[in-house]
Design an enzyme around this catalytic site. Structure first.
Site, mmCIF file in Angstrom:
data_model
loop_
_atom_site.group_PDB
_atom_site.id
_atom_site.type_symbol
_atom_site.label_atom_id
_atom_site.label_comp_id
_atom_site.label_asym_id
_atom_site.label_seq_id
_atom_site.Cartn_x
_atom_site.Cartn_y
_atom_site.Cartn_z
ATOM 1 N N GLY A 196 -9.577 5.269 9.846
ATOM 2 C CA GLY A 196 -10.547 4.192 9.943
ATOM 3 C C GLY A 196 -10.600 3.682 11.263
ATOM 4 N N ASP A 197 -9.764 3.945 12.131
ATOM 5 C CA ASP A 197 -9.316 3.384 13.486
ATOM 6 C C ASP A 197 -9.226 4.517 14.309
ATOM 7 O OD1 ASP A 197 -9.063 1.456 15.590
ATOM 8 O OD2 ASP A 197 -8.560 0.142 14.180
#
Length: 474
Positions: A259-260
């Site tokens: 997610g990053d």
């Protein structure tokens, strides 16, 4: 090293093939499982002479019993066995906050399933530790940090390994709390090793971390190999691997969905990172596959105030990711990013291939010095093939502090059906290009380079480390 609690989940996501955690010796956790004779083969910098089954020290796999004492007693016993004349010597600082259940022992003795108890939603089970000195505060909030699921500090010769065994951080509870702004302290990471050397983390599947997944910090001689890291692409701050103020380190053969950033290289935040002054240097990233729709395959910064130097990345594959290698900095960071070498990147469906920014202005507090400008120079990319790209490059340095010595060679970038009208946006940068298409900006003029942009030929010390094949009999 510490094992904090996690919550119940489906056994489907939690097969654990003899997950091994080692500190100069080995502890094999077989909670709730009978111990049968079998040979366990693993690779390590140094083989282990002694091992212990936690059930021999009173551990219970009922999902309720705290096994802290069992971990501590097993550690003390192995420490005594390893050093019988130094029984009172403090071998290391281990912390265990464990309510875990291991079961489903296979007849062949080769596979276990890890079904943790129902404690991830009890924040009191996660003790607070001090913020990192090079950050001055927690990354999520001022003040301390919740201890990581697997935590160790001041260790020598650490091995955390398994045959693709799974550790599930059950991060949804923490993500919801974070989004709702209900947390007063920084979320735990899945694995954090601090102030240590000869660290090996390998052959594991790591799922759903509350925040960063693997965080070696203030450490040296670190090998990370064969990790599968998977977090939902919308989960907040779930960086895959974050080398932070580390030296002589390599990351190989990892697959990351994040997610990053898949890998975020760091070295401290603004005035705190400048004061500590511990760079990340001599870092190898090799054979990485990344999926990160909203972030970078490899990010340098934004917390880079202690410096980043001599990064060598090669044979990188990205699918549906925001950018390839991204440099993130800002006035107030200080530090440097220099001597960066990247080659053989294959990228599919990207928003950007090259992305650098000098305006990533996220600061720990008001005490930073806006006149502390970063030095960004000698950034080399070569042999890049990219398909379905929205924009080739967005390169923005800092006014009166340009990013210099950028070299891009042999880059073939094929655009998406709906590309940006401007393919190269360049401000406050300088350098050269060679055999790059679509044509780059005027600040990166074409120059004939017969051998392409630089990539070092010397061998770093971490690449000379030979792992031994080790065997334990139970």
């Amino acid at each position: 090293m510490g094992f904090s609690p996690v919550s119940k989940t489906s056994p489907v996501n939690l097969s654990l093939n003899y997950s091994i955690a080692v500190l100069g010796f080995l502890i094999l956790g077989l909670l709730g499982a009978p111990v049968v004779e079998c040979d366990i083969v693993y690779q390590a910098i140094n083989c282990r002479k002694h091992s212990a089954a936690l059930t021999d020290f009173g551990a219970k796999g009922d999902g309720v019993t705290s096994n802290t004492a069992a971990f501590r007693n097993a550690t003390a016993w192995i420490g005594w066995r390893s050093h019988p004349h130094c029984a009172s010597r403090k071998m290391a600082h281990w912390q265990f906050q464990s309510h875990q259940q291991f079961h489903s022992f296979s007849p062949e003795g080769s596979s276990y399933s890890w079904i943790p108890g129902n404690f991830a939603e009890d924040i009191s089970e996660y003790p607070l530790i001090e913020p990192l000195k090079s950050y001055g505060r927690g990354r999520d909030a001022p003040g301390g940090r919740y201890i990581s699921l697997v935590f160790g500090t001041n260790l020598t010769d650490v091995v955390i390994t398994g045959e693709n065994g799974t550790i599930d951080g059950q991060g949804a509870f923490w993500w919801d709390k974070f989004r709702a702004k209900e947390l007063n302290f920084t979320r735990p990471y899945l694995i954090e090793i601090m102030y240590s050397n000869q660290v090996q983390i390998s052959n594991l599947t790591l799922l759903n971390s509350p925040s960063w997944v693997v965080h070696p910090v203030y450490s040296s001689d670190v090998i990370i190999q064969g990790l599968t890291i998977n977090s939902p692409v919308g989960s907040p701050n779930t960086d895959g691997i974050d080398p932070d103020s580390c030296t002589n380190m390599k990351i190989e053969d990892c697959f990351i969905v994040s997610g990053d950033d898949c890998i975020a290289v760091k070295s401290g935040w603004d005035e705190y990172g400048i004061a500590v002054g511990m760079p990340t240097n001599h870092l190898i990233i090799r054979r990485l596959t990344c999926i990160s729709p909203d972030s970078a395959v490899i990010a340098l910064g934004s917390e880079m105030s202690g410096g980043i130097q001599d990064l060598r990345a090669e044979d990188i594959t990205a699918i549906n990711s925001e950018s390839g290698v991204r440099i993130k900095s800002a006035p107030g960071r200080g530090g440097y990013v220099k001597d960066i070498y990247v080659r053989r990147m294959t990228l599919y469906t990207m928003k950007y291939v090259f992305w650098m920014t000098g305006a990533y202005g996220d600061h720990p507090d008001e005490g930073y010095d806006p006149k502390a400008l970063p030095e960004v120079k000698n950034i080399n990319f070569r042999d890049i093939n990219a398909e379905n790209v929205t924009m080739a490059a967005d390169l923005s340095g800092i006014k009166d502090d340009p990013y210099t010595g950028i070299c891009i060679s042999d880059a073939v970038i094929n655009l998406s059906p709906k590309p940006k009208k401007v393919q190269w946006n360049c401000t406050d940068v300088s350098g050269i290009t060679s055999n790059v298409g679509p044509p780059p900006c005027d600040l990166l003029p074409e120059k004939v380079l017969e051998s392409g942009c630089d990539f070092p030929t010397d061998v770093l010390p971490i690449d000379k480390v030979q792992l031994q094949t080790c065997k334990l009999a139970f």
